[in-house]
Design an enzyme around this catalytic site. Structure first.
Site, PDB file in Angstrom:
ATOM      1  CG  ASP A  52      -2.120   0.901   1.077  1.00 51.63           C
ATOM      2  OD1 ASP A  52      -2.361   1.382  -0.046  1.00 51.63           O
ATOM      3  OD2 ASP A  52      -2.812   1.142   2.080  1.00 51.63           O
ATOM      4  NE  ARG A 112      -1.428   6.667   1.253  1.00 49.07           N
ATOM      5  CZ  ARG A 112      -1.553   5.768   2.214  1.00 49.07           C
ATOM      6  NH1 ARG A 112      -1.294   6.107   3.469  1.00 49.07           N
ATOM      7  NH2 ARG A 112      -1.923   4.534   1.943  1.00 49.07           N
ATOM      8  CG  HIS A 150      -0.389   2.098  -9.253  1.00 53.14           C
ATOM      9  ND1 HIS A 150      -0.602   1.717  -7.953  1.00 53.14           N
ATOM     10  CD2 HIS A 150      -1.466   2.853  -9.609  1.00 53.14           C
ATOM     11  CE1 HIS A 150      -1.771   2.218  -7.538  1.00 53.14           C
ATOM     12  NE2 HIS A 150      -2.298   2.920  -8.518  1.00 53.14           N
ATOM     13  CB  SER A 204      -8.827  -5.404  -3.052  1.00 53.78           C
ATOM     14  OG  SER A 204      -9.424  -4.137  -3.268  1.00 53.78           O
ATOM     15  CD  GLU A 214     -13.379  -5.218  -1.253  1.00 50.71           C
ATOM     16  OE1 GLU A 214     -12.180  -5.564  -1.244  1.00 50.71           O
ATOM     17  OE2 GLU A 214     -14.310  -6.035  -1.142  1.00 50.71           O
ATOM     18  CG  LEU A 219       9.593 -16.880  -3.776  1.00 57.61           C
ATOM     19  CD1 LEU A 219       9.413 -16.958  -2.263  1.00 57.61           C
ATOM     20  CD2 LEU A 219      10.172 -15.514  -4.160  1.00 57.61           C
ATOM     21  NE  ARG A 242      -2.934  -1.397   4.367  1.00 58.13           N
ATOM     22  CZ  ARG A 242      -4.190  -1.464   3.996  1.00 58.13           C
ATOM     23  NH1 ARG A 242      -4.989  -2.349   4.563  1.00 58.13           N
ATOM     24  NH2 ARG A 242      -4.671  -0.656   3.068  1.00 58.13           N
ATOM     25  CB  SER A 289      -7.830  -3.705   2.995  1.00 55.53           C
ATOM     26  OG  SER A 289      -7.619  -2.499   3.667  1.00 55.53           O
TER      27      SER A 289
HETATM   28  C1  IPE Z   1      -5.491  -2.706  -0.201  1.00 52.62           C
HETATM   29  O1  IPE Z   1      -5.159  -1.375  -0.371  1.00 52.62           O
HETATM   30  C2  IPE Z   1      -5.483  -3.407  -1.524  1.00 52.62           C
HETATM   31  C3  IPE Z   1      -4.179  -3.564  -2.160  1.00 52.62           C
HETATM   32  C4  IPE Z   1      -3.012  -3.212  -1.679  1.00 52.62           C
HETATM   33  C5  IPE Z   1      -4.224  -4.206  -3.445  1.00 52.62           C
HETATM   34  P1  IPE Z   1      -6.297  -0.245  -0.513  1.00 52.62           P
HETATM   35  O2  IPE Z   1      -5.554   1.036  -0.608  1.00 52.62           O
HETATM   36  O3  IPE Z   1      -7.210  -0.592  -1.632  1.00 52.62           O
HETATM   37  O4  IPE Z   1      -7.074  -0.395   0.849  1.00 52.62           O
HETATM   38  P2  IPE Z   1      -7.928   0.655   1.679  1.00 52.62           P
HETATM   39  O5  IPE Z   1      -8.951   1.209   0.760  1.00 52.62           O
HETATM   40  O6  IPE Z   1      -6.988   1.717   2.155  1.00 52.62           O
HETATM   41  O7  IPE Z   1      -8.498  -0.144   2.815  1.00 52.62           O
HETATM   42  C1  IPE Z   2      -1.638   0.238  -3.333  1.00 52.94           C
HETATM   43  O1  IPE Z   2      -1.417   1.586  -3.418  1.00 52.94           O
HETATM   44  C2  IPE Z   2      -1.887  -0.393  -4.672  1.00 52.94           C
HETATM   45  C3  IPE Z   2      -3.284  -0.763  -4.926  1.00 52.94           C
HETATM   46  C4  IPE Z   2      -4.265  -0.709  -4.081  1.00 52.94           C
HETATM   47  C5  IPE Z   2      -3.595  -1.202  -6.263  1.00 52.94           C
HETATM   48  P1  IPE Z   2      -2.620   2.632  -3.404  1.00 52.94           P
HETATM   49  O2  IPE Z   2      -3.018   2.904  -4.812  1.00 52.94           O
HETATM   50  O3  IPE Z   2      -3.716   2.176  -2.514  1.00 52.94           O
HETATM   51  O4  IPE Z   2      -1.904   3.891  -2.789  1.00 52.94           O
HETATM   52  P2  IPE Z   2      -2.505   4.941  -1.765  1.00 52.94           P
HETATM   53  O5  IPE Z   2      -3.050   4.159  -0.604  1.00 52.94           O
HETATM   54  O6  IPE Z   2      -3.576   5.685  -2.486  1.00 52.94           O
HETATM   55  O7  IPE Z   2      -1.339   5.800  -1.380  1.00 52.94           O
HETATM   56 MG    MG Z   3      -4.139   2.412  -0.552  1.00 53.64          MG
END
Ligand code: IPE
Ligand code: IPE
Ligand code: MG
Length: 247
Positions: free
Chosen positions: A26, A30, A43, A71, A73, A137, A190, A198
């Site tokens: 995650d 940001r 990304h 995810s 979501e 792995l 995380r 999540s």
């Molecule tokens: C969790 O991160 C999913 C992945 C890292 C793929 P999110 O950024 O989607 O989760 P929330 O919305 O902060 O819970």
């Molecule tokens: C995690 O990074 C990757 C995915 C969920 C695909 P985010 O895209 O959630 O990054 P933030 O949380 O917005 O910084």
């Molecule tokens: Mg995120």
């Protein structure tokens, strides 16, 4: 391997290395935002970082790595971001598969492929097939994965098989999950400071240790990973008993 990834002589190497590490990668958005870059650049940087962590898993002796990449979501994100994430998955398969194969990585997928474009589904299936006999792995890529969705599908299969209610056991449910046959994650990491699961491995993570760090995923390098493994190594797991359990 670049020089800053070489272990320094005095560095503490992890002991009791977890067999199975799962990572909620995650903070890509940001990371990009703080540099004035589009989220997609975050990304991409995050994907680049994954190579370092895969290498570090091999170096430290982790046998199974599960990464949360998309995810169920995340379909709620803007279309352009979803498209970018699908594109990155395709790119990784196109560009990295030979090297992953050569490094002895066995690729698996957790989640449903059905919502992905047909061409990408084929590529994922081919990558899984090509690497299926590798055993250095195992890398589980959770893409279009949700823990609740996984359990619903497992129950649907069990019911469709006509299993009587009194024969439904924890082992039976586990054997119908995407992770069937693999041990549960010992450690869930995380990044980015969020302290929640999540919808990730909610069944399998019943007794996982958690490690939360404010470091954003693209910056979570070998050194940060080493620190997480060292922290895990001194945890005492009891699994509800009074006996400390050696990892
Ligand atoms: C969790 O991160 C999913 C992945 C890292 C793929 P999110 O950024 O989607 O989760 P929330 O919305 O902060 O819970
Ligand atoms: C995690 O990074 C990757 C995915 C969920 C695909 P985010 O895209 O959630 O990054 P933030 O949380 O917005 O910084
Ligand atoms: Mg995120």
């Amino acid at each position: 391997m670049v020089s800053d990834e070489l272990p320094c002589p005095e560095e503490e190497l992890p002991v009791n290395v977890p067999y199975h590490v799962a990572i909620i990668m995650d903070g890509n958005g940001r990371w990009a935002q703080s540099r004035g870059l589009p989220r997609q650049a975050g990304h991409e940087a995050g994907t680049e970082n994954l190579r370092r962590i895969i290498r570090a898993c091999v170096e430290f002796g982790v046998k199974v790595l599960t990464i949360y990449a998309f995810s169920t979501e995340n379909w709620g994100r803007p279309r352009w971001e979803i498209r970018a994430l699908l594109h990155i998955l395709e790119n990784v398969i196109d560009k990295e598969l030979n090297e992953l194969y050569a490094e002895g990585v066995q690729l698996r997928h957790l989640g449903e492929l059905d919502r992905l474009p047909a061409g990408l589904q084929r590529k994922v299936r081919r990558a899984i097939e090509r690497t299926q006999h590798n055993d250095r792995l195992i890398v589980n890529v959770a893409f279009n994965y949700g823990g609740r969705d996984e359990i619903v599908r497992a129950v649907q299969h069990i019911v469709a098989e006509g299993v009587p209610a009194n024969e439904i056991t924890e082992d039976l449910i586990s054997s119908h999950l995407y992770t069937a046959g693999l041990p549960d994650p010992d450690l869930i990491i995380r990044t980015s400071g969020e302290q929640r699961i999540s919808n990730f491995l909610i069944w399998q993570g019943a007794y996982s240790e958690h490690f939360y760090t404010p470091v954003l995923w693209p910056d979570f390098d070998r050194e940060e990973f080493r620190k997480a493994l060292v922290a895990f190594g001194v945890r005492e797991r009891r699994f509800g008993t009074l006996e400390p359990h050696r990892n």
